[in-house]
Design a protein around this motif. Structure first.
Motif, short mmCIF file in Angstrom:
data_model
loop_
_atom_site.label_atom_id
_atom_site.label_comp_id
_atom_site.label_asym_id
_atom_site.label_seq_id
_atom_site.Cartn_x
_atom_site.Cartn_y
_atom_site.Cartn_z
N SER A 42 0.83 -1.21 0.00
CA SER A 42 0.00 0.00 0.00
C SER A 42 0.86 1.25 0.00
O SER A 42 0.59 2.22 -0.73
CB SER A 42 -0.92 -0.01 1.22
N LYS A 43 1.92 1.25 0.79
CA LYS A 43 2.85 2.38 0.80
C LYS A 43 3.50 2.56 -0.56
O LYS A 43 3.70 3.68 -1.03
CB LYS A 43 3.92 2.19 1.87
N LEU A 44 3.85 1.45 -1.20
CA LEU A 44 4.49 1.50 -2.50
C LEU A 44 3.56 2.12 -3.54
O LEU A 44 3.97 2.97 -4.33
CB LEU A 44 4.93 0.10 -2.93
N LEU A 45 2.29 1.71 -3.54
CA LEU A 45 1.34 2.26 -4.49
C LEU A 45 1.14 3.76 -4.25
O LEU A 45 1.07 4.54 -5.20
CB LEU A 45 -0.01 1.53 -4.42
N ASN A 46 1.07 4.16 -3.00
CA ASN A 46 0.94 5.59 -2.70
C ASN A 46 2.16 6.36 -3.20
O ASN A 46 2.02 7.46 -3.74
CB ASN A 46 0.74 5.82 -1.20
#
Length: 169
Positions: A42-46
């Protein structure tokens, strides 16, 4: 005379306790994996979305690694490849999610079984709620990636990227 040897019967309490332990082991082994993988994903997509929103980066202001990542994210073809890799990584969590879902079902069935004390029932409900949240969060994150991937593919088809036509003929 033969001695009357009867195997000891397994009581229902013992059976339900064994099922409870098995369900808890499934949760202990699968849920942390889901939490850690989905959280980092999720952090990577953000981060990808933030990098895509930046219009221009000057080489002197950012590190070489950040500039390279920005270039990869800005290219629709590279971006779809990054998203595809992450979708595959999240797809590998399906087994852990299935284990968690099985554990949820077992714990719900055990919670219906009469005879558990209120404290145990409250604990089971709390565990089921937490694991259900983790599984739903994982599925939601995967859907976010798929939605972003479809958007990136649409961007490639709209732009008529020649690299894609060379790949697919």
């Amino acid at each position: 005379m033969k001695p009357d040897i009867m195997p000891a019967a397994i009581s229902s309490d013992l059976l339900f306790s064994a099922l409870m332990i098995a369900a808890l082991f499934l949760i202990i082994l699968s849920t942390p994996t889901i939490i850690l993988a989905v959280r980092s994903s999720s952090k990577l997509l953000n981060r990808y979305k933030i990098l895509r929103s930046v219009e221009d980066l000057e080489e002197g202001l950012v590190s070489k690694q950040a500039l390279e990542e920005w270039n990869n994210v800005r290219s629709p073809l590279s971006y779809t490849a990054l998203l595809s890799e992450e979708i595959e990584r999240l797809g590998a969590l399906r087994q852990a999610m299935l284990h968690s879902e099985i554990a949820i079902a077992v714990l719900i069935l055990l919670a219906i079984y009469p005879g558990y004390e209120t404290d145990v029932l409250i604990t089971v409900i709390a565990i089921v709620s937490a694991v259900l949240f983790v599984v739903l969060y994982g599925r939601k994150n995967l859907k976010r990636y798929i939605h972003e991937y479809v958007g990136a593919l649409a961007e490639i088809s709209v732009n008529g990227d020649e690299a894609v036509s060379r790949i697919y003929g």
